[in-house]
Design a protein around this motif. Structure first.
Motif, PDB file in Angstrom:
ATOM      1  N   CYS A 143       3.035  -1.618  -7.735  1.00  0.00           N
ATOM      2  CA  CYS A 143       3.323  -3.057  -7.711  1.00  0.00           C
ATOM      3  C   CYS A 143       3.798  -3.481  -6.318  1.00  0.00           C
ATOM      4  O   CYS A 143       3.357  -4.503  -5.781  1.00  0.00           O
ATOM      5  N   VAL A 144       4.688  -2.694  -5.738  1.00  0.00           N
ATOM      6  CA  VAL A 144       5.186  -2.992  -4.396  1.00  0.00           C
ATOM      7  C   VAL A 144       4.031  -3.017  -3.395  1.00  0.00           C
ATOM      8  O   VAL A 144       3.917  -3.936  -2.571  1.00  0.00           O
ATOM      9  N   GLU A 145       3.156  -2.022  -3.474  1.00  0.00           N
ATOM     10  CA  GLU A 145       2.046  -1.949  -2.529  1.00  0.00           C
ATOM     11  C   GLU A 145       1.043  -3.075  -2.751  1.00  0.00           C
ATOM     12  O   GLU A 145       0.519  -3.648  -1.782  1.00  0.00           O
ATOM     13  N   GLU A 146       0.749  -3.414  -4.006  1.00  0.00           N
ATOM     14  CA  GLU A 146      -0.184  -4.504  -4.274  1.00  0.00           C
ATOM     15  C   GLU A 146       0.353  -5.832  -3.756  1.00  0.00           C
ATOM     16  O   GLU A 146      -0.387  -6.654  -3.209  1.00  0.00           O
ATOM     17  N   GLN A 147       1.645  -6.055  -3.937  1.00  0.00           N
ATOM     18  CA  GLN A 147       2.254  -7.277  -3.407  1.00  0.00           C
ATOM     19  C   GLN A 147       2.175  -7.283  -1.881  1.00  0.00           C
ATOM     20  O   GLN A 147       1.928  -8.336  -1.257  1.00  0.00           O
ATOM     21  N   PHE A 148       2.356  -6.118  -1.284  1.00  0.00           N
ATOM     22  CA  PHE A 148       2.238  -5.977   0.165  1.00  0.00           C
ATOM     23  C   PHE A 148       0.814  -6.280   0.626  1.00  0.00           C
ATOM     24  O   PHE A 148       0.603  -7.009   1.610  1.00  0.00           O
ATOM     25  N   TYR A 149      -0.187  -5.743  -0.098  1.00  0.00           N
ATOM     26  CA  TYR A 149      -1.583  -5.988   0.260  1.00  0.00           C
ATOM     27  C   TYR A 149      -1.956  -7.463   0.147  1.00  0.00           C
ATOM     28  O   TYR A 149      -2.850  -7.940   0.848  1.00  0.00           O
ATOM     29  N   LEU A 150      -1.286  -8.172  -0.736  1.00  0.00           N
ATOM     30  CA  LEU A 150      -1.554  -9.602  -0.894  1.00  0.00           C
ATOM     31  C   LEU A 150      -0.926 -10.409   0.234  1.00  0.00           C
ATOM     32  O   LEU A 150      -1.559 -11.305   0.808  1.00  0.00           O
ATOM     33  N   ILE A 151       0.308 -10.074   0.560  1.00  0.00           N
ATOM     34  CA  ILE A 151       1.071 -10.879   1.519  1.00  0.00           C
ATOM     35  C   ILE A 151       0.681 -10.596   2.965  1.00  0.00           C
ATOM     36  O   ILE A 151       0.599 -11.520   3.789  1.00  0.00           O
ATOM     37  N   LEU A 152       0.406  -9.335   3.304  1.00  0.00           N
ATOM     38  CA  LEU A 152       0.200  -8.964   4.705  1.00  0.00           C
ATOM     39  C   LEU A 152      -0.954  -9.712   5.373  1.00  0.00           C
ATOM     40  O   LEU A 152      -0.753 -10.337   6.423  1.00  0.00           O
ATOM     41  N   PRO A 153      -2.175  -9.680   4.836  1.00  0.00           N
ATOM     42  CA  PRO A 153      -3.260 -10.391   5.538  1.00  0.00           C
ATOM     43  C   PRO A 153      -3.052 -11.896   5.593  1.00  0.00           C
ATOM     44  O   PRO A 153      -3.422 -12.536   6.580  1.00  0.00           O
ATOM     45  N   LEU A 154      -2.446 -12.450   4.544  1.00  0.00           N
ATOM     46  CA  LEU A 154      -2.151 -13.884   4.569  1.00  0.00           C
ATOM     47  C   LEU A 154      -1.136 -14.203   5.663  1.00  0.00           C
ATOM     48  O   LEU A 154      -1.244 -15.242   6.334  1.00  0.00           O
ATOM     49  N   SER A 155      -0.174 -13.321   5.844  1.00  0.00           N
ATOM     50  CA  SER A 155       0.818 -13.500   6.912  1.00  0.00           C
ATOM     51  C   SER A 155       0.157 -13.453   8.275  1.00  0.00           C
ATOM     52  O   SER A 155       0.489 -14.240   9.176  1.00  0.00           O
ATOM     53  N   PHE A 156      -0.799 -12.530   8.436  1.00  0.00           N
ATOM     54  CA  PHE A 156      -1.509 -12.424   9.707  1.00  0.00           C
ATOM     55  C   PHE A 156      -2.257 -13.711  10.020  1.00  0.00           C
ATOM     56  O   PHE A 156      -2.266 -14.182  11.168  1.00  0.00           O
ATOM     57  N   LEU A 157      -2.901 -14.279   8.993  1.00  0.00           N
ATOM     58  CA  LEU A 157      -3.642 -15.523   9.203  1.00  0.00           C
ATOM     59  C   LEU A 157      -2.710 -16.663   9.589  1.00  0.00           C
ATOM     60  O   LEU A 157      -3.036 -17.474  10.473  1.00  0.00           O
ATOM     61  N   LEU A 158      -1.546 -16.730   8.956  1.00  0.00           N
ATOM     62  CA  LEU A 158      -0.576 -17.775   9.287  1.00  0.00           C
ATOM     63  C   LEU A 158      -0.050 -17.606  10.710  1.00  0.00           C
ATOM     64  O   LEU A 158       0.071 -18.574  11.459  1.00  0.00           O
ATOM     65  N   LEU A 159       0.263 -16.359  11.066  1.00  0.00           N
ATOM     66  CA  LEU A 159       0.767 -16.100  12.416  1.00  0.00           C
ATOM     67  C   LEU A 159      -0.286 -16.452  13.459  1.00  0.00           C
ATOM     68  O   LEU A 159       0.037 -16.993  14.527  1.00  0.00           O
TER      69      LEU A 159
END
Length: 387
Positions: A143-159
């Motif tokens: 669950c922790v890793e799946e949440q990470f996989y969801l948030i990380l690329p979206l964060s990159f796009l925002l940055l």
């Protein structure tokens, strides 16, 4: 690009296979304590819960590294491709094991499976109470890793959209510091007031050990290493010169973490233990991917196979150990014997191999076909020509 950078990209990172094998072995030893086991397992496997932290560091390093390389090359991040890769790698075998747990109750290692929606939405790790949920609880880390996989690329796009650039390092630092705050608040408001409870261990894991906001240290360390190695080649060059010494330093930090985190369910572990463990494993990961490191070119068929099977082993090991002990005990093998333990681990490996060839590999073939089709469709798109 420096010679070291070129070598790192072209060479298979055998060191990471060794670490994956170490992580899954350590997790198996730790979880075997939940079953009848030889006495020596308590001594060797007591710190095995940190194998999950090593997996977190590896995930942060590898997944962020892929995204950072895409950015460095000036290419856009394709969310479609990113999530397709993660989906076909993770979801099919996970759903197979979840199906077995849900519809074949005698396979469960404990009573009380959590609500199905928590597994399907990867939110099991929030509010996970061992008093009421006793089986397939190791899915919390997925669950922790799946949440990470969801948030990380979206964060990159925002940055990238806000042109944050190198300022992103401050966000990493802020998240790391927030981890201390969340764990302190959790301890102060929910854990410490129930310190006299007979279920204190379950309370500690519920509010400190399982929630994503408490366990970001390893993932953030992995992301930081990937970022430093991608955008600051001089950092990689420096670590390459001292990689074996740094790996020893990482081991020393982990030994110190063992003292800090024994016993596990304490205030010191909650505040300092997790970041210390993440730092120790992070230094080892940073060192072991360097060409000068002793383990960089060291090939091992055993660790290579364990690394390949690590995901399937993680998913199925409790189920298979439980089933194996019950069946083998009926033929006269004592449950707490070394022979029983060896048989259980062998059966777990066979089960992971079966999962690998019947579910994981076919899923990856489907993934590759889809990605190839997307690539061909993109290449066949008409190019606008201005006159």
């Amino acid at each position: 690009m420096s010679a070291t950078s070129q070598t790192l990209e072209k060479h298979k990172l055998h060191g990471l296979d060794h670490l994956r094998a170490l992580a899954i072995t350590y997790v198996l030893l730790f979880h075997y304590q939940l079953f009848d086991h030889p006495d020596w397992v308590n001594s060797v496997g007591s710190f095995g819960w940190t194998g999950v932290d090593l997996f977190f560091v590896l995930s942060g390093f590898l997944i962020a590294g892929q995204l950072f390389n895409t950015i460095k090359k000036g290419n856009p991040i394709s969310l479609r491709e990113f999530f397709a890769k993660r989906f076909f790698r993770i979801i099919p075998p996970y759903l197979v094991i979840l199906f077995l747990y849900t519809f074949i109750p005698f396979l469960r290692e404990r009573e009380h499976l959590a609500a199905l929606w928590k597994y399907l939405t990867f939110t099991l790790n929030f509010g996970l109470d061992l008093k009421t949920t006793g089986t397939f609880t190791h899915a919390w880390s997925l669950c922790v890793e799946e949440q990470f996989y969801l948030i990380l690329p979206l964060s990159f796009l925002l940055l990238n959209y806000f042109k944050a650039g190198k300022k992103a390092v401050y966000i990493l630092a802020a998240l790391f510091i927030l981890g201390f705050f969340f764990r302190y608040a959790s301890w102060h408001y929910w854990v410490e007031p129930q310190s006299s409870s007979e279920h204190f261990g379950a309370i500690w894991t519920k509010f400190i050990y399982y929630p994503t906001y408490s366990r970001l240290d390893g993932l953030l360390v992995g992301v930081s290493i990937a970022g430093a190695y991608t955008f600051y080649p001089q950092v990689k060059e420096t670590i390459n010169r001292y990689s074996n010494i740094l790996m020893l330093l990482g081991l020393i930090i982990l030994i110190a973490a063992w003292f800090v985190c024994t016993p596990e369910d304490t205030f010191i572990t909650a505040i300092w233990g997790f970041p210390l463990i993440a730092l120790g494993y992070g230094i080892i990961v940073a060192a072991i991917v360097c060409p000068s490191n002793f383990f960089y070119k060291l090939k091992s068929a055993i660790t290579d196979q364990l690394a390949t099977l690590s995901y399937g082993l993680y998913l199925s090991h409790k189920l298979l150990i439980h089933l194996s002990q019950n069946l083998l005990y009926k033929v006269g093998i004592e449950k707490n014997s070394n022979l029983m333990m060896a048989c259980c681990f062998d059966i777990a490996i066979v089960g992971a191999l079966f999962l690998r060839f019947t579910v994981e590999k076919p899923s990856l073939k489907i993934r590759d076909k889809i990605l190839q089709k997307w690539k061909q469709d993109k290449l066949s798109e008409p190019v606008a020509v201005s006159i």
